[in-house]
Design a protein around this motif. Structure first.
Motif, PDB file in Angstrom:
ATOM      1  N   ALA A  57       0.415   4.002  -4.575  1.00 53.49           N
ATOM      2  CA  ALA A  57      -0.071   3.303  -2.845  1.00 53.49           C
ATOM      3  C   ALA A  57      -0.968   3.991  -2.005  1.00 53.49           C
ATOM      4  N   THR A 285      -4.272  -6.002  -2.077  1.00 52.05           N
ATOM      5  CA  THR A 285      -3.308  -4.835  -2.519  1.00 52.05           C
ATOM      6  C   THR A 285      -3.633  -3.506  -2.028  1.00 52.05           C
ATOM      7  N   ALA A 288      -2.668  -3.807   1.200  1.00 50.38           N
ATOM      8  CA  ALA A 288      -1.439  -4.162   1.841  1.00 50.38           C
ATOM      9  C   ALA A 288      -0.626  -2.546   1.798  1.00 50.38           C
ATOM     10  N   SER A 289      -1.252  -2.048   0.500  1.00 46.51           N
ATOM     11  CA  SER A 289      -0.849  -0.543   0.447  1.00 46.51           C
ATOM     12  C   SER A 289      -0.995   0.802   1.316  1.00 46.51           C
ATOM     13  N   GLY A 292       1.769  -0.759   3.769  1.00 43.95           N
ATOM     14  CA  GLY A 292       3.151   0.308   3.519  1.00 43.95           C
ATOM     15  C   GLY A 292       2.974   1.114   3.820  1.00 43.95           C
TER      16      GLY A 292
ATOM     17  N   VAL B 147       7.121  -2.709   0.599  1.00 44.42           N
ATOM     18  CA  VAL B 147       5.998  -1.578   0.035  1.00 44.42           C
ATOM     19  C   VAL B 147       6.653  -1.052  -1.525  1.00 44.42           C
ATOM     20  N   PRO B 151       3.099  -1.443  -5.630  1.00 44.51           N
ATOM     21  CA  PRO B 151       3.073  -0.526  -7.053  1.00 44.51           C
ATOM     22  C   PRO B 151       3.590  -0.828  -7.901  1.00 44.51           C
TER      23      PRO B 151
END
Lengths: 316, 303
Positions: A57, A285, A288-289, A292, B147, B151
Motif C-alpha cells: 500500500a 487505488t 486510496a492507498s 489509508g 485500509v 492491498p
C-alpha cells in the motif's frame, strides 16, 4: 524468565542423575533454536498478511495505480498525499470522525463507569447483572446495525412508535442530516458501554477494601472517598479502556456501512468509510492507498499511546 | 450524607440513637440505585428482546403501527425461512452459516497452532527485543481493516485467493494470531517455569517438557482463547464482504447484511437470521465469562 544461565550451574546435578549430561552450549543453542522455531511461523504469517500488504500500500500510495484500469502504475511522488491533505472533502470527513469518536467514547465512558459503580455497590446478583449488561458487546456489528436500522425506521420503527404513544413528535433518526450522526453515536454507545463497564468494574473490584475502611474511620465523606481513593485507583485502567475504544471507533466501518451507508448525503461518512468509497467505488487505488497510509499513521500514534499506558500499568 | 459513617465504626449505643433516620437513608438510596440499574438494564436489553420478538412475529404484526409489544401472532416461519429455501432445499443463508462455521473453525485452529507455541516461547525464553516484538505483534491487530483490505484484495487477486474460503481463513488467522499470543502469554506466565526445569533435570528435553507438562496445564487457557478467536472470526464483516462474492464462499455476516439490499426488506427474516447468528456467540461468551476482561482487550489487560 528461565534463562539458560541457571541451567549451566545445575550441571553437576545433571551429571549425578541418570540422564546423559547435556553440554551447556548445545542446550543453550537448542533453546534459542526452539524459540526461533516456535515464534517464526506466527511472525511469518503476520509479515505476509499484515506487513507486506502495508508495504505494498505504501508503494501504491506513490503511484496513480487503479485496480480496474490495471496496467502501468506511474510514479507520482507525494502527489496523492498532498491531494488528500488539501482536500476539503477529507477535512469534512475528519471532522465527522472526530465528532463521532469523541461523542461516542465520552458517552460510553460516563455511562459505563456509572453502571460499573452502581453494580460494584451491590452485594447480590452482581454476576447476573454483569452478564446481562454485556450482551450488546458480544453481538456482531452487522446484527447491531441491522437491528437498530429496523428500530430507528421513521415509519414503523419501534422507537418512533414509543415516542408517539408518549405524545412526542416523530424523529427522522437515520434520514436527517444532524440526527443520523447522533443516531450513529447512540448505537455505538449502546453496543460499547458494556466494554467500559466491564473494565471499570474490574478496576473497582480491585480497589482494596481497607482503604475505604481507613477513610471511614477518618469520617471522610463519600464524595471525598470517591475522589481520593476510587478515581485515582481506577483511572489508569479506565484510560486503557478509553484509548482502546478510541482506536476501535476510529477504525469503525461496518456499523456505518450497515446503519447509514454514510448518508444522508455525506453526513455520517467517517474517514474509513470514505477510504472505502475512494478505493472500491472510485477505484483510485493509488489515492486510496495514500489515504489509508495516513490513517495507519494516526492509528500507530494512538496505539503507541495505548501501549505506553499499558506498559505503565503493568509495571506498577 | 448520613450513610457515610460506616457500620465498622458505629458502636452499638450510637446505632440505637439514630437507627431509623440512617437506616431509612441507606435503604432509600439503595432502592434508588436498584431502580436506576433496572432502568439501564431494560434499555440495554430492549433491542435484543425486540429482535427476538420480531423473529417470532407474523409479518403483519412486524410492521404494525403502533408497535405491538405483547398481543401478536407467534410463528416460527421466519426461522424456517432461514434454513429452507422458498422452493424447498437448503437456503443460501444456511449455506452461509455453514461457510462461517468452516472459516471460523479453521482460522481459529490455525491461529491456535501458530500462536500457542509462540506465546510459550515469548514467555520462557530471552528473545531478542522481546517487548518490541510483542508490541509490534499487538499493533498489527489495530490496523484499520478497510485500509488493509485494499492491498490484500490486490494480493489475493494476483495469487487467486479472492473469493475463496482459504483466503478468508488466512486473513482471519492473521488477525487472531496477535490476540492468541497476548492472551496465551498471560496463561503461560502463570505456569511456573520450574516445572519444566524439573522435568529437564529428569532427562526430558525442553520440547518434551513443554509437550508433556506445560501444555496439559494450558488446556483451559487454550480453550478460552480459542473461543474468543472463534467469536472474532464469526462476527467479522469487513474482510468477508470485500474478499468474497459467491454464495458458496460467502460467510453469514455479509449474507445477513445482503438481506436488506432489495427494495422491500423482510425484517422478520432478518431478525430470525440475526438470532440464529448471535445465539452461539452468546453461549460461547457465557462459557468464557471468567476471561472476558482479558479477551475483549485482546489479552492486554488481565485481572
Amino acid at each position: 524468565m528461565s534463562d539458560s544461565a541457571p541451567l549451566t550451574s545445575d550441571q553437576p546435578g545433571q551429571v549425578a542423575s541418570a540422564t546423559p549430561p547435556a553440554p551447556g552450549r548445545s542446550r543453550r543453542l537448542s533453546d534459542r533454536g526452539l524459540a526461533v522455531a516456535f515464534t517464526s511461523p506466527a511472525l511469518l504469517l503476520l509479515l505476509a498478511m499484515s506487513v507486506f500488504p502495508l508495504l505494498w500500500a505504501l508503494y501504491l500510495s506513490f503511484t496513480d495505480y487503479s485496480a480496474t484500469r490495471g496496467g502501468q502504475a506511474d510514479f507520482v511522488g507525494f502527489g496523492n498525499y498532498t491531494a488528500i491533505l488539501a482536500s476539503e472533502q477529507v477535512h469534512l470527513r475528519a471532522l465527522t470522525t472526530l465528532i463521532y469518536v469523541v461523542g461516542a467514547v465520552t458517552l460510553q465512558t460516563v455511562l459505563g463507569f456509572a453502571i460499573a459503580y452502581l453494580i460494584s455497590r451491590r452485594t447480590h446478583g452482581r454476576g447476573l447483572l454483569t452478564t446481562l449488561f454485556l450482551v450488546p458487546m458480544m453481538l456482531s456489528p452487522v446484527v447491531v446495525g441491522l437491528f437498530w436500522r429496523f428500530m430507528l425506521d421513521a415509519q414503523f420503527g419501534v422507537i418512533n412508535s414509543m415516542l408517539g404513544s408518549l405524545g412526542l413528535g416523530q424523529v427522522e433518526w437515520l434520514t436527517g442530516q444532524r440526527t443520523a450522526l447522533i443516531s450513529l453515536i447512540l448505537v455505538d454507545t449502546w453496543q460499547w458501554t458494556p466494554f467500559i463497564m466491564l473494565i471499570a468494574l474490574a478496576g473497582l473490584t480491585a480497589v482494596p477494601k481497607y482503604l475505604y475502611e481507613a477513610a471511614s474511620i477518618d469520617r471522610a465523606s463519600e464524595w471525598f472517598r470517591f475522589r481520593t481513593i476510587t478515581l485515582p485507583l481506577v483511572w489508569p485502567l479506565l484510560l486503557i479502556a478509553v484509548l482502546f475504544r478510541a482506536i476501535e471507533a476510529f477504525r469503525l466501518f461496518d456499523l456505518v456501512y450497515i446503519l447509514t451507508s454514510g448518508g444522508p448525503g455525506v453526513s455520517t461518512e467517517t474517514l474509513s468509510f470514505h477510504v472505502y468509497k475512494v478505493a472500491f467505488l472510485g477505484f483510485n487505488t493509488g489515492t486510496a492507498s495514500a489515504y489509508g497510509i495516513l490513517m495507519v499513521l494516526v492509528v500507530i500514534v494512538l496505539t503507541q499511546l495505548y501501549l505506553r499506558y499499558l506498559n505503565k500499568l503493568k509495571e506498577d | 450524607m448520613a450513610v457515610s459513617v460506616d457500620e465498622a465504626v458505629s458502636t452499638r449505643p450510637a446505632r440505637d440513637r439514630t437507627p431509623l433516620a440512617r437506616r431509612f437513608g441507606g435503604r432509600g438510596r439503595s432502592v434508588l440505585e436498584v431502580a436506576l440499574l433496572t432502568v439501564l438494564a431494560v434499555v440495554m436489553l430492549f433491542p435484543v428482546l425486540w429482535m427476538i420478538e420480531t423473529s417470532i412475529k407474523e409479518n403483519r404484526d412486524v410492521y404494525a403501527i403502533p408497535a405491538k409489544f405483547f398481543d401478536f401472532q407467534v410463528t416460527l416461519d421466519h426461522f424456517k425461512d432461514v434454513f429452507v429455501a422458498s422452493g424447498g432445499g437448503r437456503s443460501t443463508l444456511s449455506a452461509a452459516f455453514l461457510n462461517s462455521v468452516v472459516v471460523a473453525g479453521a482460522s481459529t485452529a490455525l491461529a491456535t497452532v501458530l500462536g500457542v507455541p509462540a506465546a510459550w516461547a515469548y514467555s520462557r525464553f530471552a528473545v531478542k527485543a522481546k517487548k518490541d516484538q510483542l508490541f509490534f505483534i499487538l499493533s498489527t491487530r489495530f490496523m484499520p481493516p478497510v485500509v488493509v483490505v485494499i492491498p490484500i484484495f490486490l494480493m489475493y487477486r494476483q495469487v487467486g485467493l479472492i473469493d475463496t474460503k482459504l483466503g478468508l481463513i488466512l486473513i482471519y488467522a492473521a488477525f487472531n494470531v496477535p490476540f492468541t499470543i497476548w492472551m496465551m502469554k498471560g496463561f503461560v506466565d502463570e505456569v511456573p517455569a520450574e516445572y519444566e526445569d524439573a522435568a529437564m533435570l529428569d532427562g526430558y528435553t525442553r520440547l518434551q517438557a513443554f509437550w508433556r507438562f506445560t501444555l496439559p496445564l494450558l488446556l483451559p487457557g487454550i480453550a478460552a482463547t480459542a473461543v474468543f478467536a472463534l467469536i472474532f472470526s464469526w462476527n467479522e464483516f469487513v474482510f468477508a464482504i470485500f474478499l468474497t462474492s459467491s454464495d458458496s464462499v460467502r460467510t453469514a455476516p455479509p449474507a445477513i447484511a445482503g438481506l436488506i439490499g432489495g427494495t422491500t426488506v423482510d425484517w422478520g427474516l432478518v431478525a430470525a437470521a440475526s438470532v440464529v447468528f448471535a445465539l452461539p456467540v452468546l453461549v460461547f461468551a457465557y462459557l468464557v465469562r471468567k476471561h472476558l476482561v482479558a479477551g475483549v482487550t485482546l489479552g492486554a489487560v488481565r485481572r
